[in-house]
Design a protein around this motif. Structure first.
Motif, PDB file in Angstrom:
ATOM      1  N   GLU A  17       8.772  19.491-109.051  1.00 20.23           N
ATOM      2  CA  GLU A  17       9.209  19.781-110.418  1.00 20.23           C
ATOM      3  C   GLU A  17      10.512  20.580-110.441  1.00 20.23           C
ATOM      4  N   LYS A  18      11.046  20.910-109.306  1.00 21.34           N
ATOM      5  CA  LYS A  18      12.158  21.859-109.233  1.00 21.34           C
ATOM      6  C   LYS A  18      13.526  21.201-109.364  1.00 21.34           C
ATOM      7  N   TYR A  19      13.702  20.014-108.745  1.00 21.74           N
ATOM      8  CA  TYR A  19      15.026  19.398-108.667  1.00 21.74           C
ATOM      9  C   TYR A  19      15.079  18.063-109.396  1.00 21.74           C
ATOM     10  N   GLN A  20      16.287  17.520-109.482  1.00 23.51           N
ATOM     11  CA  GLN A  20      16.451  16.187-110.034  1.00 23.51           C
ATOM     12  C   GLN A  20      16.019  15.139-109.009  1.00 23.51           C
ATOM     13  N   LYS A  21      15.814  13.906-109.482  1.00 21.64           N
ATOM     14  CA  LYS A  21      15.247  12.840-108.658  1.00 21.64           C
ATOM     15  C   LYS A  21      16.041  12.579-107.394  1.00 21.64           C
ATOM     16  N   ASP A  22      17.383  12.575-107.476  1.00 20.50           N
ATOM     17  CA  ASP A  22      18.167  12.224-106.291  1.00 20.50           C
ATOM     18  C   ASP A  22      18.065  13.281-105.195  1.00 20.50           C
TER      19      ASP A  22
ATOM     20  N   ARG B   4      17.035  12.065-101.494  1.00 19.58           N
ATOM     21  CA  ARG B   4      17.910  12.430-100.374  1.00 19.58           C
ATOM     22  C   ARG B   4      17.471  13.782 -99.786  1.00 19.58           C
ATOM     23  N   TRP B   5      16.167  13.907 -99.578  1.00 26.67           N
ATOM     24  CA  TRP B   5      15.621  15.173 -99.110  1.00 26.67           C
ATOM     25  C   TRP B   5      16.154  15.562 -97.732  1.00 26.67           C
ATOM     26  N   GLY B   6      16.557  14.593 -96.951  1.00 21.08           N
ATOM     27  CA  GLY B   6      17.157  14.898 -95.657  1.00 21.08           C
ATOM     28  C   GLY B   6      18.415  15.740 -95.803  1.00 21.08           C
ATOM     29  N   ILE B   7      19.179  15.497 -96.878  1.00 28.13           N
ATOM     30  CA  ILE B   7      20.382  16.283 -97.150  1.00 28.13           C
ATOM     31  C   ILE B   7      20.021  17.558 -97.895  1.00 28.13           C
ATOM     32  N   SER B   8      19.098  17.455 -98.844  1.00 28.75           N
ATOM     33  CA  SER B   8      18.692  18.623 -99.626  1.00 28.75           C
ATOM     34  C   SER B   8      18.061  19.698 -98.755  1.00 28.75           C
ATOM     35  N   ASN B   9      17.321  19.290 -97.708  1.00 26.68           N
ATOM     36  CA  ASN B   9      16.531  20.266 -96.969  1.00 26.68           C
ATOM     37  C   ASN B   9      16.632  20.145 -95.444  1.00 26.68           C
ATOM     38  N   SER B  10      16.380  18.958 -94.888  1.00 19.35           N
ATOM     39  CA  SER B  10      16.379  18.817 -93.427  1.00 19.35           C
ATOM     40  C   SER B  10      17.739  19.096 -92.814  1.00 19.35           C
ATOM     41  N   LEU B  11      18.785  19.016 -93.622  1.00 19.35           N
ATOM     42  CA  LEU B  11      20.141  19.294 -93.155  1.00 19.35           C
ATOM     43  C   LEU B  11      20.256  20.689 -92.542  1.00 19.35           C
ATOM     44  N   HIS B  12      19.364  21.595 -92.931  1.00 17.88           N
ATOM     45  CA  HIS B  12      19.395  22.943 -92.377  1.00 17.88           C
ATOM     46  C   HIS B  12      19.320  22.910 -90.854  1.00 17.88           C
TER      47      HIS B  12
ATOM     48  N   LYS C 129      24.666  25.622 -99.653  1.00 19.59           N
ATOM     49  CA  LYS C 129      24.420  24.322 -99.049  1.00 19.59           C
ATOM     50  C   LYS C 129      23.499  23.486 -99.943  1.00 19.59           C
ATOM     51  N   PRO C 130      23.601  22.189 -99.946  1.00 16.76           N
ATOM     52  CA  PRO C 130      24.529  21.381 -99.141  1.00 16.76           C
ATOM     53  C   PRO C 130      25.904  21.192 -99.774  1.00 16.76           C
ATOM     54  N   GLY C 131      26.135  21.771-100.946  1.00 22.73           N
ATOM     55  CA  GLY C 131      27.387  21.563-101.658  1.00 22.73           C
ATOM     56  C   GLY C 131      27.315  20.356-102.576  1.00 22.73           C
ATOM     57  N   THR C 132      26.790  19.282-102.047  1.00 28.95           N
ATOM     58  CA  THR C 132      26.575  18.041-102.781  1.00 28.95           C
ATOM     59  C   THR C 132      25.677  17.142-101.952  1.00 28.95           C
ATOM     60  N   LEU C 133      25.116  16.130-102.580  1.00 29.66           N
ATOM     61  CA  LEU C 133      24.308  15.141-101.862  1.00 29.66           C
ATOM     62  C   LEU C 133      25.148  13.965-101.385  1.00 29.66           C
ATOM     63  N   TYR C 134      26.430  13.944-101.767  1.00 26.62           N
ATOM     64  CA  TYR C 134      27.284  12.783-101.492  1.00 26.62           C
ATOM     65  C   TYR C 134      28.577  13.248-100.823  1.00 26.62           C
ATOM     66  N   PRO C 135      28.825  12.836 -99.594  1.00 25.91           N
ATOM     67  CA  PRO C 135      29.923  13.393 -98.802  1.00 25.91           C
ATOM     68  C   PRO C 135      31.312  13.171 -99.379  1.00 25.91           C
TER      69      PRO C 135
ATOM     70  N   THR D  79      23.947  27.632-107.865  1.00 23.51           N
ATOM     71  CA  THR D  79      23.297  26.888-108.951  1.00 23.51           C
ATOM     72  C   THR D  79      22.373  25.827-108.357  1.00 23.51           C
ATOM     73  N   PRO D  80      21.615  25.086-109.181  1.00 26.70           N
ATOM     74  CA  PRO D  80      20.937  23.886-108.683  1.00 26.70           C
ATOM     75  C   PRO D  80      21.954  22.924-108.063  1.00 26.70           C
ATOM     76  N   ILE D  81      21.499  22.081-107.131  1.00 24.57           N
ATOM     77  CA  ILE D  81      22.390  21.240-106.338  1.00 24.57           C
ATOM     78  C   ILE D  81      23.343  20.420-107.203  1.00 24.57           C
ATOM     79  N   HIS D  82      22.840  19.824-108.287  1.00 24.34           N
ATOM     80  CA  HIS D  82      23.676  18.912-109.070  1.00 24.34           C
ATOM     81  C   HIS D  82      24.796  19.619-109.830  1.00 24.34           C
TER      82      HIS D  82
END
Length: 333
Positions: free
Chosen positions: A177-182, A186-194, A115-121, A91-94
């Motif tokens: 336009e694809k995701y929610q603001k957070d 937190r794009w480092g977690i949304s994407n750079s985490l790869h 991935k990432p499962g969530t934006l908050y550990p 699903t979408p991240i949220h």
């Protein structure tokens, strides 16, 4: 934990016929769901259900791959679905964790979360406490790239002296336009985490890290330039760099006492050839030709009856630790 050599060899030779009769539920009907459908089509799986929100998107995807579909959203429909051999949540991240909670409460036992499962550990740790006899993993498919696995196989017999990685983002290609603001904050977690996840999968997570940030954007106020260094739990020095105001790429370099290796692009492995003074591409093996790298590998590992195979994948606690490190790298509150 099972060695990377054994995983690489198992993935290169496993008989795919044993997965044909497995039952699958895919929660989501977007881009990643489509990539998973390609995998199950390749595996010749017949018992695949797509659970989406809208009838239009769910039916379109299911019809394309001759699978079944259910629409109306996981919130309403999940408790009506019998236990499957594997549930994939894309699903979408949220919505990832909410779908996971409902999967657990409705009796599903084998769950792969995109991935990432969530934006908050801390949220992953809360879910982890609810797990009893279920298997729940986070789908970091890049740690199963043939290039990554073969590199891990090689360095099992070498002493790593240092590591450097880069994760510059091409911000002009981001769809705002694809995701929610957070997700953007937190794009480092949304994407750079790869790529960050790949690097620390090679050398283990940090025990010490010093991180520096500069600049920033309205959508990513914590910074736009990131540098830092540290020491991994294996006592391997590492450094990293990303400049989102400039141009660059994702790549990882591993230095050993005998060789230098490079993943650039991440799907390809190179070794520095001392005779020619150039980077030489190394050949790797995969049974999933022309499919999204790493995706098929993590699917059949989740479907494996061998617990040691599943244990190679990223657990919720491991993912939580990795996201915490990423928070430090990007100075997220």
């Amino acid at each position: 934990m099972i060695s990377s050599s054994l995983i690489y060899d198992w993935l290169s030779s496993v008989n795919l016929e044993i997965f044909k009769k497995k039952s699958i539920l895919i929660i989501g009907s977007g881009f990643i769901a489509r990539e998973y459908c390609k995998i199950f089509q390749y595996l010749k799986c017949q018992n695949v259900i797509i659970l989406g929100n809208s009838e239009k998107s769910s039916k379109k995807l299911a019809d394309e791959y001759k699978f079944k579909y259910i629409f109306g959203g996981f919130e309403k429909k999940l408790n009506q679905i019998e236990k499957k051999d594997l549930v994939i949540i894309c699903t979408p991240i949220h919505l990832l964790l909410e779908a996971t909670k409902l999967c657990l409460s409705s009796g599903q036992k084998n769950i792969l979360i995109e991935k990432p499962g969530t934006l908050y550990p801390e949220e992953l740790l809360k879910i982890n406490k609810q797990i009893t006899d279920q298997t729940v993993k986070i789908g970091f498919n890049r740690i199963l790239y043939p290039s990554q696995l073969y590199l891990k196989k090689l360095i099992e017999n070498e002493e790593i002296t240092s590591c450097h990685f880069r994760f510059t983002e091409w911000i002009d290609t981001i769809n705002f336009e694809k995701y929610q603001k957070d997700a953007y904050n937190r794009w480092g977690i949304s994407n750079s985490l790869h790529v960050i996840g790949m690097a620390f999968n090679l050398i283990e997570n940090p025990k010490k890290i010093s991180s520096y940030q500069q600049g920033g954007f309205d959508w990513h106020p914590s910074g736009s330039i990131f540098t830092g260094s540290g020491l991994s739990k294996k006592n391997i020095p590492f450094s990293y760099h990303a400049d989102w105001e400039s141009l660059g790429s994702w790549d990882i370099e591993i230095f050993t006492k005998g060789n230098s290796y490079r993943l650039k692009p991440l799907e390809e492995l190179y070794v520095f050839d001392t005779s020619s003074k150039n980077w030489k591409k190394m050949e790797t093996k995969t049974i999933f030709l022309n499919l999204k790298p790493g995706l098929g590998e993590q699917v059949i590992m989740m479907l494996s009856d061998e617990e040691s195979i599943q244990d190679y994948l990223i657990s919720l606690s491991n993912a939580s630790e990795l996201i915490k490190t990423t928070e430090q790298i990007f100075a997220y509150d």
